[in-house]
Motif scaffolding. Structure first.
Motif, PDB file in Angstrom:
ATOM      1  N   GLU A 172      54.299 -18.587 -18.833  1.00  0.00           N
ATOM      2  CA  GLU A 172      55.544 -17.866 -19.120  1.00  0.00           C
ATOM      3  C   GLU A 172      55.632 -17.496 -20.601  1.00  0.00           C
ATOM      4  N   THR A 181      56.487  -9.221 -16.754  1.00  0.00           N
ATOM      5  CA  THR A 181      57.359  -9.784 -15.733  1.00  0.00           C
ATOM      6  C   THR A 181      56.748 -11.090 -15.223  1.00  0.00           C
ATOM      7  N   PHE A 182      57.597 -12.088 -15.014  1.00  0.00           N
ATOM      8  CA  PHE A 182      57.091 -13.419 -14.677  1.00  0.00           C
ATOM      9  C   PHE A 182      57.946 -14.033 -13.582  1.00  0.00           C
ATOM     10  N   ARG A 183      57.286 -14.711 -12.637  1.00  0.00           N
ATOM     11  CA  ARG A 183      58.016 -15.478 -11.631  1.00  0.00           C
ATOM     12  C   ARG A 183      57.148 -16.646 -11.165  1.00  0.00           C
ATOM     13  N   VAL A 184      57.809 -17.670 -10.614  1.00  0.00           N
ATOM     14  CA  VAL A 184      57.117 -18.847 -10.080  1.00  0.00           C
ATOM     15  C   VAL A 184      57.729 -19.195  -8.733  1.00  0.00           C
ATOM     16  N   VAL A 185      56.878 -19.478  -7.748  1.00  0.00           N
ATOM     17  CA  VAL A 185      57.309 -19.983  -6.447  1.00  0.00           C
ATOM     18  C   VAL A 185      56.917 -21.461  -6.402  1.00  0.00           C
ATOM     19  N   THR A 186      57.895 -22.335  -6.205  1.00  0.00           N
ATOM     20  CA  THR A 186      57.665 -23.775  -6.393  1.00  0.00           C
ATOM     21  C   THR A 186      58.017 -24.589  -5.154  1.00  0.00           C
ATOM     22  N   GLU A 189      59.536 -23.929  -1.368  1.00  0.00           N
ATOM     23  CA  GLU A 189      59.659 -22.472  -1.297  1.00  0.00           C
ATOM     24  C   GLU A 189      58.306 -21.818  -1.018  1.00  0.00           C
ATOM     25  N   GLN A 193      57.754 -18.760   1.605  1.00  0.00           N
ATOM     26  CA  GLN A 193      57.160 -17.479   1.216  1.00  0.00           C
ATOM     27  C   GLN A 193      55.697 -17.355   1.661  1.00  0.00           C
ATOM     28  N   ARG A 210      52.873 -24.916  -7.221  1.00  0.00           N
ATOM     29  CA  ARG A 210      53.565 -23.645  -7.458  1.00  0.00           C
ATOM     30  C   ARG A 210      52.567 -22.501  -7.527  1.00  0.00           C
ATOM     31  N   GLU A 213      53.050 -16.050 -11.105  1.00  0.00           N
ATOM     32  CA  GLU A 213      52.754 -14.617 -11.016  1.00  0.00           C
ATOM     33  C   GLU A 213      53.256 -13.896 -12.258  1.00  0.00           C
TER      34      GLU A 213
END
Length: 460
Positions: A172, A181-186, A189, A193, A210, A213
């Protein structure tokens, strides 16, 4: 110290580069005192050898650096970086002996020599600073050096401070630095997803699994980078012996190399639409750990029989690659510290890679030689496909027999990257003993070659 060039000042001391073939001619042109000094010190211009020349009032007046003979120069990378560590602190200027790729390698190696990992104990790299030689793109080399420093720092940091959450924070920070642009799936979740294998591998750890992305850039070809982020690997229930666990902080070396490459791409403003995917997990042992014999259903729908929980990297990469392929990039590259078989095949210094694209393979090989970042192509050998098909499920994560372990792992991954131009790098990410410009510890492998090859291999 920052891995940057010194300002161009008249106080910079001269560095004279000499080979054994040019040494005698240079000595003949010097004053008697200099001749006596060089001969008396036995300087013979061996590769990376340094001899300080006396100046006024006892201070250094310059230095000689040996280039070695032709065999030395073809065998050793960053040989001049060893000279950086042998010189006293101050600003230095190279003479005009080198040009082109040799000059760039010398200048970059000098920057690399300034690296030291000092998070837990005060350390410093070479203190001699180099004025950017005329003819090199100083800003580009400094961006590459910063990318390499990031790679080394991430790998060198132990899992106590570089678990999945810390790796996500590091990614990040890179994203924020360049407006990505930044995101995390943890955690749970991941299941919601549809990243079931990332969840399965990491669910036993206290630091939740996690998917990281990052996206950047709005023009140019689409490039997706996928890095294995196993922050520590116990082996899971198929536990490693202590000797096999000792270096497992580096099992996120693929993620580190991908982040170093991404940082450099963004710093240089390369015209690509960049996407970075990192499955970040710890392969831990607990009552809810995934088990030998389990059958996992992947994001792509393919089922995988777990015949060894220590072959977890390909499982987390599989979900990330399937996700990456859904975006139909022009090129998708995975980097991972994946198999011991690759080390047996080519040792720690070479980064083996797999690609079905002849243009990519040729472009990468040429770039690797140009920038002194060696790679070696291994085949996606189709006759071995049957080795990864166990019968009870679509795929086997750990084929029995021990043959062609790196190839079968690459074939496994290709099943999830289907439909896009895909290359896989099975790297080591570690320098076993110090070498010029590369202290013992975490190291980048292959990513500088990829960076250099991108303009050619991503031509529209």
């Amino acid at each position: 110290m920052p891995l940057t060039f010194a300002p161009d000042t008249p106080d910079a001391l001269p560095l004279t580069l000499l080979s054994p073939e040019t040494l005698d001619g240079w000595i003949d042109r010097q004053e008697d005192a200099v001749k006596a000094w060089v001969l008396g010190n036995g300087f013979r211009a061996g590769s990376g050898k340094v001899l300080l020349l006396p100046g006024a009032h006892g201070a250094p007046g310059g230095a000689l650096i040996g280039l070695g003979d032709g065999a030395d120069r073809s065998r050793e990378r960053f040989a001049l970086a060893s000279a950086a560590g042998a010189l006293p602190e101050g600003d230095w200027r190279l003479d005009g002996t080198l040009s082109g790729a040799e000059l760039e390698e010398a200048a970059l190696g000098w920057l690399f020599a300034g690296y030291a990992f000092g998070r837990y104990r005060k350390k410093s790299g070479a203190r001699a600073r180099l004025v950017a030689p005329e003819g090199v793109d100083a800003a580009r080399l400094e961006a590459i050096a910063a990318g390499e420093a990031l790679v080394r720092d991430l790998i060198n940091t132990p899992a106590s401070d570089m678990g999945p959450s810390a790796l996500a924070a590091a990614a990040e920070a890179v994203a924020q630095g360049f407006g990505a642009t930044f995101r995390v799936v943890t955690g749970e979740e991941l299941l919601a997803q549809n990243f079931p294998m990332i969840h399965a591998v990491g669910r036993a750890a206290e630091d939740a699994p996690r998917l990281i992305e990052m996206t950047w850039g709005e023009e140019g070809p689409a490039l997706t980078l996928v890095g294995k982020g196993v922050c520590f690997d116990t082996g899971g229930l198929d536990i490693k012996p202590a000797a096999g666990m000792g270096l497992m902080k580096k099992d996120m070396g693929g993620a580190a190399n991908v982040l170093g490459l991404a940082r450099t791409i963004m710093a240089l403003g390369v015209k690509v639409r960049l996407r970075v995917l990192i499955p970040a997990v710890e392969n831990a042992i607990a009552g809810n750990a995934f088990r030998p014999g389990d059958i996992l259903t992947s994001r792509k729908g393919l089922t995988v029989e777990v015949n060894n929980t220590d072959a977890e990297g390909r499982l987390v990469l599989a979900d990330a690659l399937a996700y990456g392929a859904e975006g139909a990039p022009d090129l998708m590259i995975s980097m991972a510290t994946l198999t011991g078989a690759a080390r047996v095949a080519v040792g720690p210094d070479l980064a083996p890679f797999y690609s079905d694209d002849e243009g990519f393979a040729a472009g990468l090989a040429a770039a690797a030689q140009e920038v002194a970042d060696p790679v070696w192509r291994l085949p996606f050998w189709a006759p071995y496909e049957a080795m990864i098909e166990p019968g009870i499920a679509d795929l086997d994560n750990a084929p029995k027999g021990g043959f062609a372990g790196s190839i079968t792992a690459a074939l496994f991954l290709r099943r999830f990257a289907g439909g896009v131009n895909y290359a896989h790098f099975d790297i080591y990410g570690w320098q076993p003993s110090a070498a010029p410009g590369r202290p013992q510890g975490g190291v980048g492998q292959g990513w500088r070659a990829i960076l250099a090859a991108l303009p050619e291999v991503l031509k529209a």
